[in-house]
Structure formats: structure tokens, C-alpha cells
Scaffold this active site. Structure first.
Site, PDB file in Angstrom:
ATOM      1  N   GLU A 190     -43.013 -37.235 -19.495  1.00 58.88           N
ATOM      2  CA  GLU A 190     -43.334 -36.442 -18.233  1.00 58.88           C
ATOM      3  C   GLU A 190     -42.187 -36.923 -17.201  1.00 58.88           C
ATOM      4  O   GLU A 190     -41.860 -36.161 -16.397  1.00 58.88           O
ATOM      5  CB  GLU A 190     -44.747 -36.765 -17.569  1.00 58.88           C
ATOM      6  N   LYS A 198     -43.165 -34.521  -7.504  1.00 57.77           N
ATOM      7  CA  LYS A 198     -44.422 -33.679  -7.616  1.00 57.77           C
ATOM      8  C   LYS A 198     -45.017 -33.647  -6.234  1.00 57.77           C
ATOM      9  O   LYS A 198     -45.598 -32.378  -6.010  1.00 57.77           O
ATOM     10  CB  LYS A 198     -45.373 -34.476  -8.742  1.00 57.77           C
ATOM     11  N   LYS A 206     -54.929 -31.382  -9.551  1.00 52.39           N
ATOM     12  CA  LYS A 206     -55.641 -30.611 -10.664  1.00 52.39           C
ATOM     13  C   LYS A 206     -56.633 -31.339 -11.312  1.00 52.39           C
ATOM     14  O   LYS A 206     -56.408 -32.338 -11.677  1.00 52.39           O
ATOM     15  CB  LYS A 206     -54.680 -29.939 -11.464  1.00 52.39           C
ATOM     16  N   HIS A 233     -48.315 -27.474 -24.896  1.00 54.74           N
ATOM     17  CA  HIS A 233     -50.001 -27.261 -24.826  1.00 54.74           C
ATOM     18  C   HIS A 233     -50.126 -26.499 -26.015  1.00 54.74           C
ATOM     19  O   HIS A 233     -51.438 -26.757 -26.741  1.00 54.74           O
ATOM     20  CB  HIS A 233     -50.420 -26.426 -23.651  1.00 54.74           C
ATOM     21  N   ASN A 275     -44.397 -26.993 -15.466  1.00 52.55           N
ATOM     22  CA  ASN A 275     -45.015 -26.756 -16.590  1.00 52.55           C
ATOM     23  C   ASN A 275     -43.702 -26.563 -17.453  1.00 52.55           C
ATOM     24  O   ASN A 275     -43.854 -26.193 -18.660  1.00 52.55           O
ATOM     25  CB  ASN A 275     -45.630 -25.565 -16.672  1.00 52.55           C
ATOM     26  N   ARG A 308     -44.879 -24.328  -8.105  1.00 52.48           N
ATOM     27  CA  ARG A 308     -45.497 -25.427  -8.886  1.00 52.48           C
ATOM     28  C   ARG A 308     -45.488 -25.306 -10.318  1.00 52.48           C
ATOM     29  O   ARG A 308     -45.410 -26.125 -11.081  1.00 52.48           O
ATOM     30  CB  ARG A 308     -46.937 -25.512  -8.431  1.00 52.48           C
ATOM     31  N   GLU A 315     -50.346 -23.189  -7.307  1.00 53.14           N
ATOM     32  CA  GLU A 315     -49.437 -22.546  -8.281  1.00 53.14           C
ATOM     33  C   GLU A 315     -49.455 -21.107  -8.372  1.00 53.14           C
ATOM     34  O   GLU A 315     -49.755 -20.378  -9.437  1.00 53.14           O
ATOM     35  CB  GLU A 315     -50.048 -23.215  -9.676  1.00 53.14           C
ATOM     36  N   ARG A 373     -71.563 -30.676  -4.307  1.00 55.00           N
ATOM     37  CA  ARG A 373     -70.326 -29.576  -3.809  1.00 55.00           C
ATOM     38  C   ARG A 373     -69.133 -30.433  -3.322  1.00 55.00           C
ATOM     39  O   ARG A 373     -68.520 -29.997  -2.481  1.00 55.00           O
ATOM     40  CB  ARG A 373     -70.879 -28.787  -2.601  1.00 55.00           C
ATOM     41  N   HIS A 408     -49.880 -35.994 -25.205  1.00 51.22           N
ATOM     42  CA  HIS A 408     -49.524 -35.117 -24.303  1.00 51.22           C
ATOM     43  C   HIS A 408     -48.077 -34.978 -24.108  1.00 51.22           C
ATOM     44  O   HIS A 408     -47.363 -34.198 -24.279  1.00 51.22           O
ATOM     45  CB  HIS A 408     -50.298 -35.119 -22.960  1.00 51.22           C
ATOM     46  N   HIS A 410     -44.291 -27.052 -21.466  1.00 49.93           N
ATOM     47  CA  HIS A 410     -45.853 -27.065 -21.437  1.00 49.93           C
ATOM     48  C   HIS A 410     -46.280 -26.020 -21.992  1.00 49.93           C
ATOM     49  O   HIS A 410     -47.195 -25.911 -22.750  1.00 49.93           O
ATOM     50  CB  HIS A 410     -46.435 -27.237 -20.255  1.00 49.93           C
TER      51      HIS A 410
END
Ligand SMILES: NC(=O)c1ccc[n+]([C@@H]2O[C@H](COP(=O)([O-])OP(=O)(O)OC[C@H]3O[C@@H](n4cnc5c(N)ncnc54)[C@H](O)[C@@H]3O)[C@@H](O)[C@H]2O)c1
Ligand SMILES: [Zn+2]
Length: 359
Positions: A185, A227, A143, A252, A245, A241, A237, A121, A265, A248
Site C-alpha cells: 500500500e 490519503k 471506510k 480484490h 484503488n 478517491r 468516493e 446509531r 491484502h 485493487h
């Protein structure tokens, strides 16, 4: 060494940027009051270059590290590999006070972070990002996660590291294509948040392409600052935030529909950023000159900015875009730029317009 603070209350942490940091890994971890046992999760490429130094530094500071190596590449970001990591942690009897070091690029960071978030956990983890992309992006902001057959990053958790060490020396062994992909990026931060950074990137591109250490230190620290500022205001997000993206939504979909691995990427989001800039021009009046500046910078860095699609491929791309978790109510939402240095999010864009800018 530069230090960027990520302000998240009791989960705040520091990002350290500089040369020679890997040899200080043990000393840095010793300041965090962690258990003695730890696991260094790395991949088959990164391990060859840096595992020995990481283990040595940890042992020298009194830690008992074990090494877990996964095959290099996006394919390791899946549930089966997470399970293999759990099994190894259990075999080595890591406890909740033990910690995980993610030594590698975004794949290792996302995977090891997810393992750290979920094993027992949750156990502490430290990021040592070794790609440019990981140093400016994936290691910052918490993330973590893995891919599913249905799409990228569909299973994961928000989980913050205790420390991020960006060792500039690690970038020396990075293949050129990976390095340039990471620049994709870097440019994003200028476009969405910082016109001054964008101008510096335009000016210093030759130095950046030579991996000049002083230039890299400035640029990486600034990207992390941006960031961190964005994540500090909106960790999970629900709003701001989302500007991270930029490029993206299409990026993506390009990654997803062309099969993982065809485009890196940063290459995919480079194509996505130029498309998003063109949409920004049509919808928000981003000046044509700035669209050109963006495209020029990406092209001069050696990034792809266009994708040729036949009808079937285009249908696949749109299907992938609709599956993206940022889509809601069937509308495709975009991050768009009002001008270089300022972005807005959640803008619905008609499919016809997307088709136009992709042609
Ligand atoms: N968590 C986030 O916020 C976030 C943000 C952006 C991207 N990502 C994820 O990051 C991943 C991409 O990360 P990446 O581009 O770093 O890819 P990667 O981790 O696959 O690394 C790229 C390649 O470079 C090798 N490599 C890494 N460091 C090296 C070094 N110093 N020297 C030599 N070789 C080295 C790796 O073994 C790999 O083959 C994607 O899965 C993407 O979804 C996550
Ligand atoms: Zn990205």
C-alpha cells in the site's frame, strides 16, 4: 511526533504518528471530551502484545475501559462478530457518549469502526492501528465494514474516527510477511500521487525493510497526508478517491477468488498494481521504463507480482472482478497511471487486455 490533519469540516480529526503513542492513549482521549466508559476492541494476537498497555493508559486518565477480543484474522470481519460486539457493548452498558478504541490491524479497524458507526446509531471511536497497512491506509478515511459471502467489504458505512494514533513501536512485533504486505500500500501512494515519494522509497528501501524508525515516520506521515488530501476532496468516493484503488480491481478479485487468506491484502494488490501498470502502458502510454521501476520496487521488497492461473481459476477471477462494486454496466473499470505520481480513474478496460497482462 508528526500530526496530519484530515480536513472534513466538523468531522475533521488528527492522525498522530510517532513512537510510544500507545502509552499516551488515555491522555489523548482525555482531550476529546468523551464519556468515561469505553470499549477497546482488539484481536487475539494484538491483545497479547498491547491490550494491557491500552487499558492501563485509559484507566490512568480516568476512563473505565472494557476489553472485547475477537479471533485474529479476516474471518472476524463478518456480521456475526459485529453482533457479538453489540452484545458485549450492551452487557457493559456502553452509552452513546461512550467510545470505542479499535486496537489492531485493518480487520479490527474495519470491524470496530462499523460497530461504532452503528451501535446506538453511532458512537465516537479512536483508531490505534497496529499494522503498517492499517497505519497508512485502513485507519484513514472512514471506510468501515465487513465481508459478505458475496464479496469483501460489501456491507459497511463511511464513519470517521475522532483520532488516529499510529504508534511506530507497535510495528516491531508485526510478522515480516504482514509488514511487507503493508509496503504494497505504501508504494501505491508513490505511484498514484507522488513521484518524489516513489523515488524516496526506491532509495530508502533497505532502511524501510529494516523498519528504521526515522524512515518509517517520514513515510507513514506522507502516506497519511496523501490519503487525507484525497479523502478531504472526495470523502464518499464519487470521483478522485477512486485513485486509492490502484491495483485493487485485480487485487480484490485475487483475494476473493483464491479464498480469503491465501494472499494478504498487500500481496494481492501488489499483483494488481503490476497488472494495472501494464494496462496503463497499453492504454495511457505509461513509459515501459516506469512499468519496470514499479515492478522492480515491488519485487525487491519481497512482494509477489504474478499469479499462475489455470482456466477455471481465471474464470473465477473474472467473475470476482465483475462482482466488484466498482464495476458498473458490466464494464470493468480501472485506475490507471499516466506516469509515476499521477493516476486517472474510471477507465473501462476490455477483458481481452486484462487476460493479456495477467499471462
Ligand atoms: N477501511 C479501509 O479503507 C481499508 C483499506 C485497506 C484495507 N482494509 C482492510 O484491512 C484488512 C487487512 O488489514 P491488515 O493487513 O492490517 O490485517 P489484520 O488486521 O488481519 O492484521 C494482520 C495480522 O497481524 C496481526 N497483528 C496486527 N498488528 C500486530 C502487531 N503490531 N504485532 C503482531 N501482530 C499483529 C493480526 O492479529 C493479524 O493476524 C482487510 O480486511 C482489508 O479489507 C480496509
Ligand atoms: Zn488496499
Amino acid at each position: 511526533m508528526r500530526i496530519v490533519k484530515v480536513p472534513l469540516g466538523s468531522r475533521s480529526y488528527a492522525i498522530k504518528v510517532g513512537g510510544g503513542l500507545l502509552s499516551r492513549l488515555g491522555a489523548e482521549c482525555a482531550q476529546l471530551k468523551l464519556g468515561r466508559r469505553c470499549a477497546v476492541i482488539t484481536d487475539s494476537n494484538v491483545g497479547k502484545h498491547f491490550a494491557k498497555a491500552a487499558l492501563k493508559s485509559l484507566a490512568a486518565s480516568g476512563f473505565e475501559p472494557v476489553l472485547i477480543s475477537v479471533p485474529a484474522g479476516e474471518k472476524s470481519k463478518r456480521i456475526a462478530v459485529v453482533e457479538e460486539c453489540y452484545d458485549q457493548l450492551a452487557a457493559h452498558r456502553l452509552e452513546r457518549k461512550s467510545f470505542i478504541v479499535a486496537l489492531g490491524g485493518g480487520v479490527v479497524g474495519d470491524l470496530a469502526g462499523f460497530v461504532a458507526a452503528t451501535y446506538l446509531r453511532g458512537m465516537p471511536f479512536v483508531q490505534v492501528p497496529t499494522t503498517l497497512l492499517a497505519q497508512v491506509d485502513s485507519s484513514v478515511g472512514g471506510k468501515t465494514g465487513v465481508n459478505l459471502k458475496a464479496g469483501k467489504n460489501l456491507a459497511g458505512a463511511f464513519y470517521q474516527p475522532q483520532l488516529v494514533l499510529c504508534d511506530l513501536d507497535a510495528l516491531k512485533t508485526l510478522p515480516k510477511r504482514e509488514y511487507i504486505s503493508g509496503l504494497g500500500e505504501v508504494f501505491k501512494y508513490g505511484i498514484i500521487y507522488d513521484a518524489i515519494l516513489f523515488a524516496q522509497l526506491e532509495r530508502n528501501l533497505p532502511k524501510l525493510l529494516q523498519r528504521d524508525a526515522a524512515t518509517l515516520a517520514d513515510v507513514i506521515a506522507r502516506c497519511c497526508e496523501i490519503k487525507a488530501a484525497v479523502v478531504g476532496q472526495d470523502e464518499t468516493e464519487s470521483g478522485l478517491r477512486a485513485i486509492l484503488n490502484f491495483g485493487h480491481t485485480i487485487g480484490h478479485a485475487v483475494e476473493n477468488s483464491s479464498g480469503y487468506g491465501k494472499f494478504l491484502h498487500g500481496e494481492a494488490i501488489s499483483i494488481g498494481q503490476v497488472a494495472a501498470a501494464k494496462l496503463s502502458q497499453k492504454i495511457l502510454g505509461l513509459p515501459a521504463g516506469e512499468v519496470e521501476q514499479i515492478e522492480k520496487l515491488l519485487v525487491h521488497a519481497g512482494l509477489p507480482v504474478k499469479i499462475k492461473l489455470n482456466l477455471a481459476q481465471r474464470q473465477k477471477l473474472f467473475a470476482a472482478m465483475k462482482l466488484d462494486k466498482k464495476t458498473s454496466g458490466g464494464e470493468i473499470k480501472f485506475v490507471l497511471a499516466e506516469k509515476i505520481g499521477r493516476a486517472v480513474w474510471g477507465r473501462p478496460v476490455p477483458a481481452a487486455l486484462i487476460r493479456q497482462v495477467l499471462d
